[in-house]
Design a protein around this motif. Structure first.
Motif, PDB file in Angstrom:
ATOM      1  N   ASP A 197      72.513  71.124 -37.411  1.00 32.55           N
ATOM      2  CA  ASP A 197      72.756  69.911 -36.648  1.00 32.55           C
ATOM      3  C   ASP A 197      74.091  69.373 -37.143  1.00 32.55           C
ATOM      4  OD1 ASP A 197      72.196  67.685 -34.965  1.00 32.55           O
ATOM      5  OD2 ASP A 197      71.624  66.543 -36.743  1.00 32.55           O
TER       6      ASP A 197
ATOM      7  N   ILE B  72      68.501  70.961 -40.522  1.00 30.72           N
ATOM      8  CA  ILE B  72      67.254  70.212 -40.505  1.00 30.72           C
ATOM      9  C   ILE B  72      66.108  71.205 -40.674  1.00 30.72           C
ATOM     10  CG2 ILE B  72      65.846  68.576 -39.153  1.00 30.72           C
ATOM     11  CD1 ILE B  72      68.619  67.460 -39.450  1.00 30.72           C
TER      12      ILE B  72
ATOM     13  N   ILE C 244      62.207  72.016 -40.199  1.00 26.90           N
ATOM     14  CA  ILE C 244      61.052  71.601 -39.398  1.00 26.90           C
ATOM     15  C   ILE C 244      59.883  72.521 -39.739  1.00 26.90           C
ATOM     16  CG2 ILE C 244      60.148  71.222 -37.048  1.00 26.90           C
ATOM     17  CD1 ILE C 244      62.651  69.659 -37.249  1.00 26.90           C
TER      18      ILE C 244
ATOM     19  N   THR D 136      55.924  64.351 -36.058  1.00 25.67           N
ATOM     20  CA  THR D 136      57.148  63.580 -36.272  1.00 25.67           C
ATOM     21  C   THR D 136      56.803  62.118 -36.482  1.00 25.67           C
ATOM     22  OG1 THR D 136      58.252  65.084 -34.762  1.00 25.67           O
ATOM     23  CG2 THR D 136      59.405  63.061 -35.266  1.00 25.67           C
TER      24      THR D 136
ATOM     25  N   LEU E 147      65.286  70.313 -30.875  1.00 29.50           N
ATOM     26  CA  LEU E 147      65.492  69.605 -32.143  1.00 29.50           C
ATOM     27  C   LEU E 147      65.384  68.088 -31.942  1.00 29.50           C
ATOM     28  CD1 LEU E 147      66.220  69.719 -35.151  1.00 29.50           C
ATOM     29  CD2 LEU E 147      68.627  69.688 -34.500  1.00 29.50           C
TER      30      LEU E 147
ATOM     31  N   ARG F 274      62.670  66.647 -34.443  1.00 29.32           N
ATOM     32  CA  ARG F 274      63.292  66.297 -35.727  1.00 29.32           C
ATOM     33  C   ARG F 274      62.648  65.049 -36.338  1.00 29.32           C
ATOM     34  NH1 ARG F 274      69.340  65.254 -35.484  1.00 29.32           N
ATOM     35  NH2 ARG F 274      68.943  64.670 -37.618  1.00 29.32           N
TER      36      ARG F 274
END
Ligand code: ZN
Length: 215
Positions: free
Chosen positions: A136, A141, A143, A172, A208, A212
């Motif tokens: 990013d 990032i 996940i 999330t 994403l 995210r």
């Protein structure tokens, strides 16, 4: 030489060369084949470093009529020195991306071609988890999500290709008040294969944006 081709551009070039090889098998007319070849060369050339010896060698390798699949498979890796590789993270660096995970299963680095990776993904079959490391801008990032054991035929949310996909569910945190949202997406079970099919990074960025973690 400074690499300038992204992994998804490299996948795109590979798909076009493989489509050319398939066309050679299907088209009997020599003139027609030369037209398809010229189109392929016109498509891939803008991705290649201008005037570089590997560009010349690669384009020369595309010239012969009826290039075989085997020859194409030898030709394509010529481009790899010009492809930006995915960074190989240490165990410690990965640990920082997945702080809450006690025993983080490591990716099988030896089996991965870093020139083919737009993102990194691996499965922990034992705990039915999938781990994703997605670039990013200047950072990456991490996940983590649950990967359903079932595989179905469907469109992958990341590479937008029909293949063997499984439901990936990540959680999330959506607000400072501790509200959590569970996001389910069907994505390729095999992330290496997904990367080979990924020619446009937009869907990965959209994915994403949904999964995210919020800061
Ligand atoms: Zn995919």
């Amino acid at each position: 030489m400074e690499p300038t081709i992204t992994a998804y551009e490299y996948s795109d070039i590979k798909q076009h060369v493989n489509a050319l090889v398939s066309a050679y098998l299907a088209v009997n007319d020599r003139h027609m084949r030369s037209i398809i070849r010229a189109e392929t060369i016109a498509y891939v050339t803008p991705f290649l470093p201008e005037g570089a010896p590997l560009t010349q060698a690669f384009l020369a390798g595309l010239q012969p009529d009826r290039l075989s699949r085997k020859e194409a498979a030898k030709l394509l890796p010529l481009l790899e020195p010009a492809v930006i590789p995915f960074p190989q993270f240490s165990t410690k660096q990965l640990g920082k991306l997945f702080r809450k995970v006690k025993k983080l299963k490591q990716p099988a680095w030896a089996s991965l071609n870093l020139h083919e990776l737009t993102y990194l993904g691996w499965n922990d079959g034992g705990s039915q988890k999938k781990y994703l490391v997605i670039p990013d801008h200047e950072r990456v990032i991490g996940i983590r999500g649950d990967l359903a054991p079932q595989t179905i035929k469907g469109v992958c949310a990341i590479c937008q290709t029909i293949g063997n996909v499984s439901l990936f569910v990540s959680t999330t945190k959506t607000s400072g008040l501790g509200t959590y949202t569970r996001n389910g997406n069907y994505i390729c079970r095999d992330s290496a294969q997904c990367n080979r099919q990924l020619t446009d990074p937009q869907a990965l960025q959209d994915f994403l944006a949904v999964v995210r973690p919020q800061r």
